[in-house]
Design an enzyme around this catalytic site. Structure first.
Site, PDB file in Angstrom:
ATOM      1  N   LYS A   1       0.846  -1.198   0.000  1.00 49.78           N
ATOM      2  CA  LYS A   1       0.000   0.000   0.000  1.00 49.78           C
ATOM      3  C   LYS A   1       0.876   1.242   0.000  1.00 49.78           C
ATOM      4  O   LYS A   1       1.668   1.462   0.909  1.00 49.78           O
ATOM      5  CB  LYS A   1      -0.922   0.044   1.220  1.00 49.78           C
ATOM      6  CG  LYS A   1      -1.941   1.180   1.084  1.00 49.78           C
ATOM      7  CD  LYS A   1      -2.638   1.562   2.371  1.00 49.78           C
ATOM      8  CE  LYS A   1      -1.905   2.593   3.178  1.00 49.78           C
ATOM      9  NZ  LYS A   1      -1.815   3.933   2.551  1.00 49.78           N
TER      10      LYS A   1
ATOM     11  N   GLU B   1       9.811  -0.174  10.695  1.00 45.55           N
ATOM     12  CA  GLU B   1      10.806   0.904  10.601  1.00 45.55           C
ATOM     13  C   GLU B   1      10.072   2.160  11.024  1.00 45.55           C
ATOM     14  O   GLU B   1       9.261   2.694  10.264  1.00 45.55           O
ATOM     15  CB  GLU B   1      11.302   1.063   9.161  1.00 45.55           C
ATOM     16  CG  GLU B   1      12.122  -0.080   8.638  1.00 45.55           C
ATOM     17  CD  GLU B   1      13.496  -0.145   9.276  1.00 45.55           C
ATOM     18  OE1 GLU B   1      13.975   0.877   9.803  1.00 45.55           O
ATOM     19  OE2 GLU B   1      14.075  -1.240   9.261  1.00 45.55           O
TER      20      GLU B   1
ATOM     21  N   CYS C   1      13.320   9.839   9.070  1.00 45.12           N
ATOM     22  CA  CYS C   1      13.347   9.201  10.385  1.00 45.12           C
ATOM     23  C   CYS C   1      14.742   9.234  10.990  1.00 45.12           C
ATOM     24  O   CYS C   1      14.898   9.203  12.198  1.00 45.12           O
ATOM     25  CB  CYS C   1      12.817   7.780  10.280  1.00 45.12           C
ATOM     26  SG  CYS C   1      13.393   6.907   8.841  1.00 45.12           S
TER      27      CYS C   1
ATOM     28  N   GLU D   1       9.127  13.593  17.620  1.00 47.09           N
ATOM     29  CA  GLU D   1       9.612  13.656  16.243  1.00 47.09           C
ATOM     30  C   GLU D   1       8.824  14.749  15.522  1.00 47.09           C
ATOM     31  O   GLU D   1       7.623  14.600  15.296  1.00 47.09           O
ATOM     32  CB  GLU D   1       9.403  12.297  15.552  1.00 47.09           C
ATOM     33  CG  GLU D   1       9.930  12.271  14.143  1.00 47.09           C
ATOM     34  CD  GLU D   1       9.801  10.898  13.467  1.00 47.09           C
ATOM     35  OE1 GLU D   1       8.713  10.321  13.472  1.00 47.09           O
ATOM     36  OE2 GLU D   1      10.818  10.414  12.947  1.00 47.09           O
TER      37      GLU D   1
HETATM   38  P1  NAI Z   1       1.582   7.310   9.223  1.00 49.04           P
HETATM   39  O1  NAI Z   1       2.379   6.388  10.031  1.00 49.04           O
HETATM   40  O2  NAI Z   1       0.177   7.591   9.630  1.00 49.04           O
HETATM   41  O3  NAI Z   1       1.541   6.802   7.699  1.00 49.04           O
HETATM   42  C1  NAI Z   1       2.416   5.860   7.145  1.00 49.04           C
HETATM   43  C2  NAI Z   1       1.631   4.851   6.322  1.00 49.04           C
HETATM   44  O4  NAI Z   1       0.750   4.145   7.190  1.00 49.04           O
HETATM   45  C3  NAI Z   1       0.749   5.465   5.237  1.00 49.04           C
HETATM   46  O5  NAI Z   1       0.735   4.617   4.110  1.00 49.04           O
HETATM   47  C4  NAI Z   1      -0.618   5.470   5.884  1.00 49.04           C
HETATM   48  O6  NAI Z   1      -1.671   5.435   4.955  1.00 49.04           O
HETATM   49  C5  NAI Z   1      -0.574   4.190   6.695  1.00 49.04           C
HETATM   50  N1  NAI Z   1      -1.508   4.131   7.808  1.00 49.04           N
HETATM   51  C6  NAI Z   1      -1.984   5.149   8.554  1.00 49.04           C
HETATM   52  N2  NAI Z   1      -2.839   4.690   9.484  1.00 49.04           N
HETATM   53  C7  NAI Z   1      -2.906   3.348   9.328  1.00 49.04           C
HETATM   54  C8  NAI Z   1      -3.618   2.304   9.990  1.00 49.04           C
HETATM   55  N3  NAI Z   1      -4.437   2.565  11.002  1.00 49.04           N
HETATM   56  N4  NAI Z   1      -3.435   1.033   9.576  1.00 49.04           N
HETATM   57  C9  NAI Z   1      -2.595   0.758   8.559  1.00 49.04           C
HETATM   58  N5  NAI Z   1      -1.913   1.705   7.884  1.00 49.04           N
HETATM   59  C10 NAI Z   1      -2.063   2.985   8.258  1.00 49.04           C
HETATM   60  O7  NAI Z   1       2.393   8.686   9.112  1.00 49.04           O
HETATM   61  P2  NAI Z   1       1.827  10.138   8.732  1.00 49.04           P
HETATM   62  O8  NAI Z   1       0.459  10.343   9.282  1.00 49.04           O
HETATM   63  O9  NAI Z   1       2.002  10.317   7.283  1.00 49.04           O
HETATM   64  O10 NAI Z   1       2.877  11.061   9.505  1.00 49.04           O
HETATM   65  C11 NAI Z   1       2.732  11.297  10.891  1.00 49.04           C
HETATM   66  C12 NAI Z   1       4.069  11.276  11.592  1.00 49.04           C
HETATM   67  O11 NAI Z   1       4.639   9.990  11.473  1.00 49.04           O
HETATM   68  C13 NAI Z   1       5.128  12.200  11.028  1.00 49.04           C
HETATM   69  O12 NAI Z   1       5.033  13.487  11.551  1.00 49.04           O
HETATM   70  C14 NAI Z   1       6.395  11.521  11.474  1.00 49.04           C
HETATM   71  O13 NAI Z   1       6.674  11.879  12.802  1.00 49.04           O
HETATM   72  C15 NAI Z   1       6.049  10.064  11.428  1.00 49.04           C
HETATM   73  N6  NAI Z   1       6.530   9.428  10.185  1.00 49.04           N
HETATM   74  C16 NAI Z   1       7.680   8.709  10.237  1.00 49.04           C
HETATM   75  C17 NAI Z   1       8.170   8.138   9.086  1.00 49.04           C
HETATM   76  C18 NAI Z   1       9.420   7.349   9.107  1.00 49.04           C
HETATM   77  O14 NAI Z   1      10.028   7.137   8.063  1.00 49.04           O
HETATM   78  N7  NAI Z   1       9.841   6.842  10.223  1.00 49.04           N
HETATM   79  C19 NAI Z   1       7.533   8.316   7.779  1.00 49.04           C
HETATM   80  C20 NAI Z   1       6.301   9.058   7.843  1.00 49.04           C
HETATM   81  C21 NAI Z   1       5.849   9.598   9.012  1.00 49.04           C
END
Ligand code: NAI
Ligand code: MG
Length: 492
Positions: free
Chosen positions: A179, A253, A288, A390
């Site tokens: 996804k 990750e 990250c 973060e």
């Molecule tokens: P997120 O963790 O919500 O999104 C990442 C992925 O997870 C996206 O594909 C999203 O559609 C999916 N997702 C969201 N809710 C889900 C659920 N309940 N079940 C399954 N999949 C789900 O991250 P978001 O909202 O884009 O960003 C929020 C914060 O997360 C950022 O401010 C940052 O702190 C952190 N983040 C960290 C990342 C990293 O590489 N470690 C990457 C992106 C965000």
């Protein structure tokens, strides 16, 4: 605002076909540099997830039997095909993520080709072991694929992160339903179209949808035998709960709040440049691994910050597609507001000293997009929210230290443990520090990006499992089977 119809390239890949969502619903994709909608992608829901997982399960029956070297050759062909299209991929990435083409999107597209090439070459390394149990027993292990992998990725380096799931999962004989993130699905769909030309149908399935419906349905689907997630720690915990319900292996990750520890002997320009690189300012610090807590020895604190401000001020913010731009825009309005919220909090604190940046410009061309300025708060304390959470934006906090034990204690006082950076000409001192820091990856005297072949991943709440490496591929995407054969059966 500009609205365009769905192009064929923006369909999902399901069972070898490029399709719309079952509901026909779509998601608008915005350009963060001007906030305009420039494409739509399908909004997949539970029904699409179910179809995709069933297709992948069907594909698994034949794919697992394809000799590993042949699978590897397909990945090598994909690497060449990606390489031939890096510029188109890079432009798509820059447009949908807001990441600058020269500093980010182009290197991301190039690294994507390298990832397929690396894992393609590893196909013959999926080896087992034999156990020395004596002359009358042959006991050996096989590294077998797990089945359908459910992979969920974020938007910050979308195409590279897709490749990091697809290549090792397929190399080891699994099939995959991936996804893409709702904010950056187009580059991933483009990658899917490139891959599909070199793979049997249904081996790779790529969905576009929101986390709450598509992502949640994928992580909960009983046909998914392995979950691999990159994103926030908050969602990572939900994924792990789903994995626990069905007892499937999970790789995570997650986030970070990585420390950079600067010793007094490192008060030099190359270190300043390293801090800027480690902070990932040119990716708006949406990384990250960003070294977002700067621990400066008090004897060099002000002088070092002065140099850091001068060098960081040289970064050019602007149109991600402009070759002269160093730093682009924040991904979306929600993240932009979140970053602004942290800046406001710093400005409101009487004990926080703003040494550069601040709130985004309210007029001029940069106000049209989600552009956040590099911002540094000095004299920060490690217990501030700004130093604990973060931010995922270009906001750096500088914290003083005098005693190295204190610096390491503060560095480790975090629920995260992804990366760390140590800066000193005294290598003994630097390595002793590196060994005491709780992090999955410590860099000494450099602030580079991940290297293919290194086992990359976090400790504590930064994650479980390793990516980018042979070891990570074997641990994350294969399961060991032992076969024990009695060689001493009586003659008939
Ligand atoms: P997120 O963790 O919500 O999104 C990442 C992925 O997870 C996206 O594909 C999203 O559609 C999916 N997702 C969201 N809710 C889900 C659920 N309940 N079940 C399954 N999949 C789900 O991250 P978001 O909202 O884009 O960003 C929020 C914060 O997360 C950022 O401010 C940052 O702190 C952190 N983040 C960290 C990342 C990293 O590489 N470690 C990457 C992106 C965000
Ligand atoms: Mg979210």
């Amino acid at each position: 605002m500009q609205d365009t119809t769905v192009a064929p390239a923006s369909r999902m890949l399901l069972g070898g076909d490029f399709v719309d969502s079952a509901s026909g619903e779509t998601i608008a994709v915005r350009n963060p540099a001007n906030r305009g909608i420039f494409a739509h992608v399908p909004r997949a829901g539970a029904e699409d997830v179910d179809r995709a997982v069933k297709a992948a399960a069907g594909g698994f029956e034949t794919w697992r039997g394809v000799p590993p070297r042949e699978r590897g050759r397909m990945l090598l062909r994909i690497a060449d095909a990606v390489e031939a299209k890096t510029e188109a991929l890079a432009r798509t990435i820059a447009t949908e993520t807001g990441n600058a083409l020269r500093t980010q999107a182009r290197p991301e597209a190039a690294l994507t080709a390298d990832i397929f090439r690396y894992f393609g070459g590893l196909a013959s390394e999926i080896k087992g072991e034999t156990l020395p149990l004596g002359e009358h027993v042959l006991s050996y292990t096989r590294r077998e694929p797990i089945g359908v992998v459910g992979a969920i990725i974020p938007w910050n380096a979308p195409v590279l992160l897709a490749a990091l799931k697809i290549a090792p999962a397929l190399c080891t004989g699994n099939t995959i339903v991936l996804k893409a993130a709702e904010d950056a699905p187009l580059g991933v769909l483009m990658l899917a179209a490139i891959c599909e030309e070199h793979l049997p149908p249904a081996v790779l399935n790529v969905l576009t949808g929101y986390g709450e419906d598509c992502g949640a349905a994928l992580s909960a689907h009983p046909g998914v035998r392995k979950l691999s997630f990159t994103g926030s720690t908050e969602v990572g915990k939900l994924i792990m709960e789903e994995a626990a319900r069905r007892v499937v292996p999970v790789s995570l990750e997650l986030g970070g709040k990585s420390p950079s520890i600067v010793f007094p002997d490192a008060n030099e320009d190359w270190v300043v440049d390293g801090i800027i690189a480690a902070m990932r300012f040119t990716r708006q610090s949406q990384s990250c691994t960003a070294g977002s807590r700067l621990f400066l020895h008090s004897s060099i604190f002000d002088e070092f910050l002065e140099k850091l401000v001068a060098r960081t001020s040289d970064l050019k913010l602007g149109d991600p597609l402009d070759e002269s731009t160093d730093m682009g825009a924040i991904i979306n309005e929600k993240q932009f507001r979140k970053v602004c919220g942290y800046v406001e909090e710093g400005l409101d604190r009487s004990d926080a000293r703003l040494v550069m940046g601040g709130l985004p410009p309210e007029s001029g061309p940069l106000s049209e997009g989600f552009f956040a300025r590099p911002t540094i708060f000095a004299d920060a304390s490690n217990d501030w929210r700004l130093a604990r959470e973060e931010i995922f934006g270009p906001v750096l906090v500088a914290i003083r230290w005098d005693d190295v034990d204190d610096a390491i204690r503060m560095a480790n006082d975090s629920h995260y443990g992804l990366a760390a950076f140590v800066w000193s000409r005294d290598i003994g001192q630097a390595l002793r520090t590196a060994h005491r820091v709780e992090a999955g990856w410590v860099q000494v005297n450099q602030g580079m990006g991940q290297v293919i072949g290194q086992s990359y991943g976090g400790v504590k709440q930064s994650g479980i499992g390793r990516e980018f490496s042979l070891e990570g591929m074997l641990d994350s995407f294969t399961q060991k089977k032992s076969v024990t054969v009695n060689l001493g059966i009586p003659a008939p």
